[in-house]
Design an enzyme around this catalytic site. Structure first.
Site, PDB file in Angstrom:
ATOM      1  N   ASP A  38     -12.759   7.101 -20.709  1.00  0.00           N
ATOM      2  CA  ASP A  38     -12.850   5.033 -20.470  1.00  0.00           C
ATOM      3  C   ASP A  38     -12.799   5.416 -21.716  1.00  0.00           C
ATOM      4  O   ASP A  38     -13.640   4.634 -22.437  1.00  0.00           O
ATOM      5  CB  ASP A  38     -14.357   5.188 -19.540  1.00  0.00           C
ATOM      6  CG  ASP A  38     -14.563   3.887 -19.415  1.00  0.00           C
ATOM      7  OD1 ASP A  38     -12.889   2.888 -19.659  1.00  0.00           O
ATOM      8  OD2 ASP A  38     -14.727   3.237 -18.522  1.00  0.00           O
ATOM      9  N   THR A  46      -8.730  -0.375 -19.280  1.00  0.00           N
ATOM     10  CA  THR A  46      -8.605  -1.773 -18.637  1.00  0.00           C
ATOM     11  C   THR A  46      -6.839  -1.855 -19.256  1.00  0.00           C
ATOM     12  O   THR A  46      -6.455  -1.523 -20.344  1.00  0.00           O
ATOM     13  CB  THR A  46      -8.546  -2.806 -19.406  1.00  0.00           C
ATOM     14  OG1 THR A  46      -9.593  -2.462 -20.220  1.00  0.00           O
ATOM     15  CG2 THR A  46     -10.387  -2.744 -18.134  1.00  0.00           C
ATOM     16  N   GLU A  92       0.649  -1.317   0.143  1.00  0.00           N
ATOM     17  CA  GLU A  92       0.142  -0.009   0.396  1.00  0.00           C
ATOM     18  C   GLU A  92       0.822   1.097  -0.053  1.00  0.00           C
ATOM     19  O   GLU A  92       1.819   1.137   0.423  1.00  0.00           O
ATOM     20  CB  GLU A  92      -0.907  -0.074   0.724  1.00  0.00           C
ATOM     21  CG  GLU A  92      -2.678  -0.570   1.429  1.00  0.00           C
ATOM     22  CD  GLU A  92      -1.294  -2.153   1.710  1.00  0.00           C
ATOM     23  OE1 GLU A  92      -0.868  -3.022   2.138  1.00  0.00           O
ATOM     24  OE2 GLU A  92      -2.617  -2.507   2.310  1.00  0.00           O
TER      25      GLU A  92
END
Length: 482
Positions: A245, A274, A70
């Site tokens: 997108d 993606t 993280e």
């Protein structure tokens, strides 16, 4: 290294890996072998699927999976992340160079995660930042309970304008059942009811009336290109952040098929994608942003995301490195050309296409002319070894579940080496299946939206014809499993 040696190495790698897996859970090894066999034997036309290279696939199966990381490069909440820093930095470097973006964030686990990071980054930059400055606080922890409640109200009352689902938008573009439709006060723009094309004047008028904080551009089932320069003009006119997108067409951007005004990266404040689909990488997400949004995007973990998937980030780096090679541009152009050939094959046989054709990688076939729903068409085609997905068409009378269309994409079969003649033959086979499919009836004798009957012998005939093409273009040539 020769192809034969490469194939031998890949075969050895996978056979040994499957032996190790089988020693613990043989059914998983069996399902993995069967999945390769099924993919080799079917015509994969799902627009969101592709075939990643063995190098990309093997990269995911390593001990990088074992690390928690993280935070961001050089600023982790766990010790011992120096190798993860290297992996993430390389993936981000390849992304910046490939797309010509000033900043890249490679941690999102999926496209939806990437979009959520983008939305919350915009809210942090446009709402939280000014609010903190107004009250003289450095971060939200310094806010009084009263100011925090006011800020929460501000977060929840922002507006988003995106393309409607039945016009080709994605569920994360403000569709009400999705989180994006719940976290924003949302409205949607559609396409011209006659042509199915995007009308920028209508989008501009809607934006001026609604005044959104976020203007979303991009699509999952719109078979045309978008002028992103115009979308940025509209966003600027109403003071909106332009979020694009490009998950579906990122490969066409990376491969320099979409350039100039059709390349979203220079015009969008934030661009999400993606890394699979037309980019041919691992399943995952990626964000590109202008410098002003970089600090907000960098907070994606832990703001929205859990711990980064280090093994997948490594695979992203490999796939992005592959996409920077000259041959990827040839591949991307072939994807677009093959979509044209597929569309022409349908039109020459009297089939109906949404917008009348395509100029990207998507062909959207309206199956109502065959007397079928999308659900029936999808199922009948699957029986014949043709893998597609049902999809809404504009103003779809059958709704988002049964639908009136099927969406087809060319990236996967182009990866296998299919060209003009094969895609014309694919169109012929699909039309043959649909012409020989009859809708069924319910138990009450009324027309069914799901059941169907495929004429005897059609499935086997199409599978045999498909096998002839597939055998000429083997999937993962040289890879032989025991």
């Amino acid at each position: 290294m020769s192809d034969a040696n490469s194939g031998s190495l890949v075969s050895s790698a996978y056979n040994q890996a499957l032996e190790v897996i089988a020693s613990v859970e043989p059914r998983i090894a069996d399902a993995t072998r069967q999945e390769l066999a099924d993919q080799r034997a079917s015509l994969k036309l799902i627009a969101s699927e592709n075939y990643a290279s063995p190098a990309v696939l093997l990269t995911m199966g390593t001990w990088l999976s074992d690390k928690y990381a993280e935070g961001t490069i050089g600023h982790r909440f766990y010790a011992g992340c120096q190798n993860v820093d290297t992996v993430e930095a390389l993936a981000a470097e390849h992304a910046r160079e490939l797309f010509g973006a000033p900043y890249a964030y490679v941690q999102p686990h999926s496209g939806i995660d990437a979009n959520l990071v983008a939305y919350w980054s915009i809210l942090a930059h446009r709402v939280e930042g000014p609010w903190l400055e107004k009250v003289g606080a450095k971060n939200v922890n310094e806010l009084s309970d009263e100011d925090w409640e006011k800020l929460r109200h501000e977060f929840g009352s922002q507006r988003l304008l995106g393309m409607s689902l039945d016009s080709g938008g994605h569920l994360t573009h403000g569709f009400r059942p999705n989180i994006s439709g719940k976290m924003f006060h949302q409205q949607q723009y559609g396409t011209d009811p006659e042509t199915g094309l995007l009308d920028y004047d209508v989008v501009r008028a809607k934006a001026k009336e609604f005044k959104p904080l976020v203007l979303v551009a991009g699509y999952s089932a719109y078979p045309r290109r978008i002028n992103f320069a115009k979308m940025r003009e509209i966003a600027d006119e109403v003071g909106a952040t332009l979020f694009v997108d490009m998950a579906h067409f990122a490969g066409l951007v990376a491969g320099k098929v979409f350039t100039g005004d059709e390349n979203p990266v220079p015009f969008a404040h934030i661009t999400a994608t993606t890394t699979h689909k037309s980019l041919r990488g691992p399943r995952g997400g990626l964000l590109l942003a202008q410098e002003e949004y970089a600090p907000s995007v960098d907070r994606g973990c832990p703001m929205v995301l859990g711990g980064p998937l280090s093994h997948v980030m490594a695979a992203k780096a490999v796939a992005l490195a592959e996409a920077r090679r000259p041959e990827f541009q040839t591949y991307a152009q072939d994807v677009a050309d093959n979509a044209q050939h597929l569309a022409e094959g349908f039109l020459s046989r009297g089939a109906k296409l949404v917008t009348g054709g395509t100029d990207n990688h998507i062909v959207l076939l309206d199956v109502t002319s065959f007397g079928l729903t999308g659900r029936q068409a999808e199922s009948a085609l699957l029986d014949a070894g043709v893998v597609t997905n049902r999809n809404s068409v504009p103003a779809d009378p059958n709704g988002a579940w049964y639908t009136s269309g099927i969406r087809l994409g060319t990236p996967a079969l182009t990866t296998r080496g299919f060209g003009k003649d094969e895609f014309d033959r694919v169109a012929e086979l699909i039309v043959h299946v649909l012409q020989n499919t009859q809708p069924g009836t319910t138990k009450a004798g009324t027309p069914s939206q799901a059941s169907y009957s495929l004429a005897e012998g059609v499935a086997d005939k199409v599978k045999d014809a498909s096998a002839e093409m597939l055998d000429k273009h083997p999937l993962y040539p040289g890879l032989e499993l025991k």
